[in-house]
Scaffold this active site. Structure first.
Site, PDB file in Angstrom:
ATOM      1  CE1 TYR A 175      -3.678   2.007   0.167  1.00 27.55           C
ATOM      2  CE2 TYR A 175      -2.678   3.506   1.733  1.00 27.55           C
ATOM      3  CZ  TYR A 175      -4.575   3.280   1.390  1.00 27.55           C
ATOM      4  OH  TYR A 175      -4.530   4.574   0.951  1.00 27.55           O
TER       5      TYR A 175
ATOM      6  CB  SER B   9      -7.013   2.317  -3.287  1.00 26.64           C
ATOM      7  OG  SER B   9      -7.526   3.690  -2.444  1.00 26.64           O
TER       8      SER B   9
ATOM      9  CG  HIS C  34     -13.052   2.795  -2.813  1.00 29.80           C
ATOM     10  ND1 HIS C  34     -11.613   3.079  -3.632  1.00 29.80           N
ATOM     11  CD2 HIS C  34     -11.713   2.940  -1.541  1.00 29.80           C
ATOM     12  CE1 HIS C  34     -11.006   3.735  -3.616  1.00 29.80           C
ATOM     13  NE2 HIS C  34     -10.040   3.355  -2.325  1.00 29.80           N
TER      14      HIS C  34
END
Length: 706
Positions: free
Chosen positions: A479, A559, A678
Site C-alpha cells: 500500500y 486504491s 471502493h
C-alpha cells in the site's frame, strides 16, 4: 465506438483449458478524442477524457463490452470453479466481534459464515448463550443482494435511542436512521447526503456532517465541497435540521464534532488541509460558550481519546513522530499548557483504550501490535501477552471492569479474549472453528533493503515444507500511503492460493504509518518514488532469495495500492508475471478534480502546485507512463461503478490506454463491478466471486492448471 466484441478461438471443439490458453483476446475499440491540457507550458493529451463521464450511454456501452471480454476469458479458466468452491468453504465459519456494553445491555456483531453482512445482536450479559442473544439490527434485511452496509452505531447518552449509519452499493454517501431502544422500532427520522460522519448525541438529538445534494447524475463523480455540520432533533424532518457550522472560505476541508459521554465537552475537528488536523474545544457547562482553538499546526494529528472531569486525554504526533499521550485542561486548553502523560517511545503508539480505572495502550513494532496496561498517571503496569506477531484491538469503558481484545494473524482467524486486569490473565471468549489448518502454515519476517539503503520488513506466509526453488507462485501486496498501516490479518481469501504452493507476502513500504510520521512523510509528494523503489526492492529480494522468480511473481494493491501497482508495472514491466491493480489512482494529473480527491493533495501534491510538482507527478502517473510497443504483464484491472472515492474513470482510462499499448501476448483486462463501490461494506458473496477471478487469473497466467 465499435459495440461488437471479438474473441478468436482456434477451434470450437477444444476443451475449455485449451480454449483459454489459445484464445486471442480482442479488446473493444475505444474511441479517442483530441483533448489536450496545458500544464506550465507543456501540452498533455488526454484522448480518453470522455470515459470520465461515467453516466453517459457511451461509457455504459464501453463498460458492458469490456466486462463481456473479461468474463469470457475468466469463466473459461478451469480452476476458477474449484477456487470459488474452496473460498466458500474457508469463509464459512462463524465470525464474532468483541462484546460491548450500552446502558445495561450488551451487544456483539456476529456472522454465521456466509452472510453478506455482520448482524448486531443484543444480550443481557456478555456470558449469554447463543440462544439468549437477540437480533438487534440485521443489515442483510435492508437489501435483497446484501449491498446495504452498516457503517456504525451511535447510542444516545441516556440510552433511549440508537442512530445507525448505512451506505448503499459501496458508496461513500451515508444515510442515518434512528431506532428506539425501548420499543425496538425504527423511527421516521432519516438523514441523507451525509458523508464521513457518525451521530454525536447531545440532548434529544445529534450532530452529523453532510454536503449539499449533488447534481442529479453526478452523485458519484462531482467534487465535494463545503462540508457542513447539522443538528437533528428527534421527531423532526431533515429539512428542519439546524445548520451548526460551516466554513465556506475553506470549501475543501472536513469538519466534524464529538461530545464526551457526560455531555460536558464538545470538540470540533478540522482536517483535509495537511497531514493532520486542527482541534477546537467548547465547554458545554458554560452557557453560550464558544470554541477555543487548542492547537495551530495542521501538520500534526490531535486525537481526543477520553475526557474525565475536564481533563482531556489526547493522542498526538506533535513533537513526537511516533506519538505520545498528553493531557489538557478545559480551563487552559491551548497546546502550550498540555502535559505529557506517556512519552514517545521507539515503537509507535497506535491506540489508547480506557477500561476500569486504567488505560490499555496499543503499540506497533515492525507493523505488529503489543498491548500494555497503564495507570491513569501514565505508568506502565504490565504487558498483555499476545500469541505471536499479529494485530489486536481492545474494547473497554471507563469504570467498567470487563475488558476484551481481539487478536488475529496471517494464519490465525480473529479470536476474542477476555482480560482480567486484577489477575493479569487472559482467556478465550470466542474462537472460530475453520476448515483451515493453521498449524500447517507459517509466517516469517524478513527485511529487505531499498534503493537508498532503507530497511523494512516483509511478512511471508506459506505452507510448511514448501521448497524455495524459484518456481512458487508468489503474490506480493503493498500500500504505502496516507499514514496507514496494514497490520497482519487472517488470510482466508488466499488459502486456495497457498494450498496450491503459493506464497503470500505483505511488504511494509514508506508512506504508511508503520514507523511514525517521518516514515509517512518519506513517501509523500516529491518523495513518492521511494514507495515504488521499496516495492521493487522487495520483489527483487524475493526473487534473489529463491522464493519465486519473474515467471511466478504477481503484485497486488488497492486504491493508493492500485497506484503502487500501476506505477511499478510501468517502471519495471519486466519484473512481474501478473499485475492486479484495484480501484487505483491512475491519473495523477487530474485526481483532485473528483469527489474528495482534493483530500489526497497532502500526500501527492497536485499538478497545479508548481512546474516541479507537475513534472514529478507526470513522471510516475500510471496513465501517462504507459508506452506503445512494450510487453506488459498479464493485468486484471478492477474497479466498480459506484466507487465515489477513487472514481472508476481512473481505471477506465488506464485500461483503455494499456490495451492500446500492449505489445505482448499477455491479456490486459478490466473488470467493473456493478452496484459496488471502493470496497467497504461489499457483500461477502461479491467479495468471494471477485477473489476467485483474481486468483484464477493469476495462477492461470503463471501456468498453474489445477
Amino acid at each position: 465506438m465499435n459495440k461488437r466484441l471479438f474473441l478468436s478461438i482456434t477451434a470450437s471443439a477444444l476443451l475449455a483449458s485449451t480454449m483459454v490458453q489459445a484464445q486471442d483476446v480482442r479488446y473493444p475499440q475505444t474511441r479517442k478524442d483530441n483533448v489536450v491540457d496545458e500544464y506550465f507550458g507543456e501540452k498533455v493529451a488526454d484522448p480518453y477524457r470522455w470515459l470520465e463521464n461515467d453516466t453517459s450511454r457511451e461509457t455504459a456501452q464501453w463498460v458492458e463490452a469490456e466486462n463481456a471480454v473479461t468474463r469470457k476469458y475468466i469463466d473459461r479458466i478451469p480452476l476458477r470453479k474449484s477456487i470459488l468452491k474452496r473460498l466458500k468453504e474457508t469463509a464459512n465459519y462463524e465470525k464474532i466481534g468483541m462484546p460491548f456494553e450500552q446502558h445495561g445491555k450488551w451487544y456483539v456483531y456476529r456472522n454465521n459464515g456466509l452472510q453478506n453482512q455482520f448482524v448486531l445482536y443484543q444480550m443481557d450479559s456478555p456470558d449469554a448463550k447463543e440462544d439468549q442473544q437477540r437480533v438487534w439490527l440485521d443489515p442483510n434485511t435492508l437489501s435483497a443482494d446484501g449491498t446495504v452496509a452498516l457503517k456504525g452505531t451511535h447510542f444516545s447518552h441516556d440510552g433511549r435511542y440508537m442512530a445507525y449509519v448505512i451506505s448503499r452499493n459501496g458508496s461513500d454517501w451515508e444515510e442515518i436512521y434512528v431506532k428506539d431502544c425501548q420499543t425496538g422500532k425504527v423511527l421516521d427520522d432519516h438523514i441523507v447526503w451525509a458523508k464521513f460522519t457518525g451521530a454525536e448525541w447531545l440532548g434529544d438529538g445529534f450532530y452529523y456532517s453532510a454536503y449539499d445534494a449533488p447534481e442529479k447524475g453526478k452523485e458519484t463523480s462531482a467534487k465535494n465541497s463545503v462540508q457542513k455540520i447539522y443538528y437533528h432533533k428527534i421527531g423532526t424532518p431533515q429539512s428542519e435540521d439546524r445548520l451548526f457550522y460551516q466554513n465556506p472560505t475553506q470549501p475543501l476541508r472536513f469538519y466534524s464534532v464529538s461530545i464526551d459521554r457526560d455531555e460536558t465537552v464538545m470538540y470540533l475537528t478540522e482536517a483535509g488541509m495537511a497531514n493532520g488536523n486542527n482541534l477546537f474545544v467548547r465547554d458545554l457547562k458554560q452557557p453560550n460558550s464558544q470554541f477555543i482553538q487548542m492547537c495551530a499546526n495542521p501538520d500534526y494529528i490531535y486525537n481526543p481519546v477520553q475526557t474525565i472531569d475536564g481533563k482531556m486525554y489526547i493522542l498526538t504526533n506533535a513533537d513526537a513522530p511516533r506519538y505520545r499521550l498528553m493531557v489538557a485542561d478545559i480551563n487552559k486548553p491551548g497546546y502550550g499548557d498540555w502535559k505529557e502523560l506517556v512519552a514517545e517511545s521507539e515503537s509507535v503508539l497506535d491506540g489508547v483504550t480506557f477500561a476500569g480505572d486504567r488505560m490499555i495502550l496499543k503499540y506497533m513494532k515492525d507493523n505488529c501490535h503489543q498491548l500494555y496496561v497503564y495507570s491513569l498517571d501514565g505508568k506502565r503496569l504490565s504487558e498483555i501477552e499476545l500469541p505471536t506477531y499479529g494485530s489486536v484491538s481492545a474494547s473497554g469503558k471507563r469504570g467498567q471492569k470487563e475488558v476484551y481484545y481481539s487478536f488475529t494473524s496471517y494464519t490465525t482467524p480473529s479470536t476474542v479474549y477476555s482480560y482480567d486486569m486484577t489477575a493479569g490473565t487472559s482467556k478465550v471468549w470466542a474462537a472460530p472453528k475453520t476448515s483451515f489448518r493453521s498449524q500447517d502454515y507459517k509466517t516469517e519476517m524478513v527485511f529487505y533493503t531499498s534503493k537508498d539503503g532503507t530497511r523494512a520488513p516483509l511478512f511471508i506466509t506459506y505452507k510448511k515444507g514448501l521448497k524455495m526453488n524459484g518456481k512458487n507462485p508468489l503474490l506480493l501486496y503493498g500500500y504505502g500511503g496516507f499514514n496507514l498501516s496494514y497490520n497482519p490479518f487472517f488470510l482466508s481469501n488466499y488459502i486456495p492460493f497457498m494450498e496450491r504452493g503459493g506464497i503470500y507476502v505483505h511488504a511494509v513500504l514508506r508512506g504508511g504509518g508503520e514507523y511514525g510520521e517521518e516514515w509517512h512523510v518519506a513517501g509523500t509528494k516529491l518523495q513518492k518514488q521511494n514507495v515504488f523503489d521499496d516495492f521493487i526492492a522487495a520483489a527483487e529480494l524475493l526473487i534473489n532469495k529463491g522464493y519465486t522468480s519473474k515467471d511466478y511473481l504477481a503484485i497486488q494493491g488497492g486504491s493508493n495500492g492500485g497506484l503502487l501497482v500501476g506505477a511499478c508495472m510501468t517502471q519495471r514491466p519486466d519484473l512481474y508475471k501478473v499485475c492486479l491493480p484495484a480501484v487505483g489512482v491512475m491519473d495523477m494529473l487530474r485526481y483532485h478534480k473528483f469527489t474528495i480527491g482534493w483530500n489526497w493533495a497532502p500526500d501527492y501534491g497536485t499538478s497545479e502546485d508548481s512546474k516541479e510538482m507537475f513534472e514529478y507527478l507526470k513522471a510516475y502517473s500510471p496513465l501517462h507512463t504507459l508506452k506503445p510497443g512494450v510487453s506488459y504483464p498479464a493485468t486484471l484491472v478492477t474497479t466498480a461503478d459506484h466507487d465515489d472515492r477513487v472514481v472508476p474513470a481512473h481505471s477506465f482510462k488506464f485500461a483503455a490506454r494499456l490495451q492500446e499499448c500492449q505489445a505482448g501476448k499477455a491479456p490486459v483486462l478490466i473488470s467493473i463491478g456493478v452496484n459496488a463501490g471502493h470496497g467497504g461494506g461489499k457483500p461477502l458473496a461479491k467479495r468471494l466471486q471477485e477473489q476467485a477471478d483474481l486468483l484464477s487469473f493469476t495462477l492461470w497466467n503463471m501456468g498453474v492448471k489445477k
